[in-house]
Scaffold this motif. Sequence first.
Motif, PDB file in Angstrom:
ATOM      1  N   SER A   1     -65.355 -40.258 -40.195  1.00 50.92           N
ATOM      2  CA  SER A   1     -64.145 -39.838 -39.489  1.00 50.92           C
ATOM      3  C   SER A   1     -63.073 -40.899 -39.685  1.00 50.92           C
ATOM      4  CB  SER A   1     -64.442 -39.651 -37.991  1.00 50.92           C
ATOM      5  OG  SER A   1     -63.231 -39.542 -37.254  1.00 50.92           O
TER       6      SER A   1
ATOM      7  N   ASP B   1     -53.516 -47.393 -31.251  1.00 51.32           N
ATOM      8  CA  ASP B   1     -52.440 -46.505 -30.840  1.00 51.32           C
ATOM      9  C   ASP B   1     -51.495 -46.305 -32.018  1.00 51.32           C
ATOM     10  OD1 ASP B   1     -51.137 -48.889 -31.033  1.00 51.32           O
ATOM     11  OD2 ASP B   1     -50.983 -49.211 -28.858  1.00 51.32           O
TER      12      ASP B   1
ATOM     13  N   GLN C   1     -60.402 -41.363 -37.979  1.00 56.77           N
ATOM     14  CA  GLN C   1     -60.049 -41.943 -36.689  1.00 56.77           C
ATOM     15  C   GLN C   1     -61.058 -43.015 -36.279  1.00 56.77           C
ATOM     16  OE1 GLN C   1     -57.395 -41.346 -34.930  1.00 56.77           O
ATOM     17  NE2 GLN C   1     -57.856 -42.319 -32.959  1.00 56.77           N
ATOM     18  N   GLN C   2     -62.332 -42.717 -36.438  1.00 56.86           N
ATOM     19  CA  GLN C   2     -63.368 -43.678 -36.053  1.00 56.86           C
ATOM     20  C   GLN C   2     -63.316 -44.929 -36.926  1.00 56.86           C
ATOM     21  OE1 GLN C   2     -67.086 -41.569 -36.188  1.00 56.86           O
ATOM     22  NE2 GLN C   2     -66.618 -40.296 -34.412  1.00 56.86           N
TER      23      GLN C   2
ATOM     24  N   ILE D   1     -51.292 -48.293 -35.815  1.00 58.99           N
ATOM     25  CA  ILE D   1     -51.377 -47.603 -37.110  1.00 58.99           C
ATOM     26  C   ILE D   1     -50.154 -47.915 -37.955  1.00 58.99           C
ATOM     27  CG2 ILE D   1     -51.487 -45.349 -38.237  1.00 58.99           C
ATOM     28  CD1 ILE D   1     -53.037 -44.322 -35.900  1.00 58.99           C
TER      29      ILE D   1
ATOM     30  N   GLU E   1     -60.379 -46.987 -35.846  1.00 64.72           N
ATOM     31  CA  GLU E   1     -60.682 -47.649 -34.580  1.00 64.72           C
ATOM     32  C   GLU E   1     -61.607 -48.846 -34.809  1.00 64.72           C
ATOM     33  OE1 GLU E   1     -62.305 -44.657 -32.095  1.00 64.72           O
ATOM     34  OE2 GLU E   1     -60.362 -43.771 -31.583  1.00 64.72           O
TER      35      GLU E   1
END
Length: 206
Positions: free
Chosen positions: A61, A79, A63-64, A83, A67
Motif C-alpha cells: 500500500s 499529513d 499510504q502504508q 507529503i 507512513e
Amino acid sequence: MARKKIPIKKIDNINARQVTFSKRRKGLFKKAQELSTLCDAEIALIVFSATNKLFEYASSSMQQILERHSRHSGAQGLDISSIGQQLGSDSFDMLRKEIEDKTHNLSQLNGDELQGLTIEELQKLEELLQRRWTTISKIKDEKIIQEINSSKTKEAELMEENQKLKQRLAREQRQSHESITCSSSDFSPDIGSSDTSLKLGLRLFE
C-alpha cells in the motif's frame, strides 16, 4: 549483433523521448516488482512524466509505505504537508492539482458543477455519459438474457423430472392392479366341486 548503447543524456526528439520513457518506466516497475518478490522488500515508486502525468507503483500500500517512511524519518505522523516536503513543492502541486481535477470531473459526472461549462464541454460530457450508459445497458441486457436462458433450462429440467414421475406412478398403479387381480383369481371358490360333494352326501343318506 550487439545492441547500440544509448548515451545517458536528455533525448531531444519528443516522440523518441516519450517511447523511451514508456519502455524504461515499465522496466523500472518490473524490476521493482521482482525485487519486492525475491527479497520480500516494500517498495514505492512515484514518477511524473514530462507531460506532468503521474505514475506510481507500490508493492503493498502506497499510504502504508509512506507512513512507514515518515516514521523512519522521525516524523510523528503523515499529513499533506509532509507529503509535499517529501515530493517537493512542484511535484506536490501537480499531484494536488491532479487530485482536484479528478474530483471535479467526478462531480460533473454526478451532475454537479455544470453551470460554468461551455456548450462544447457539455456535449463532450454528454457523449461520455452516453457511452458509459450504452456499456451499462449492454451488460445489463446480457445479464437478463443469461437469467432467461437459465430459467428456461431449469423449467425444461423440471418438466422432464415431472414426466418421469408420472411414468413411474403409472407403472406402480398398473403393477398394483395386476397384483390385486392375480390375488382374486387364486382365492376364488370352486363351485362345481362343492355341488358334487353335496349330491354324494344326499345319496348316502338314501
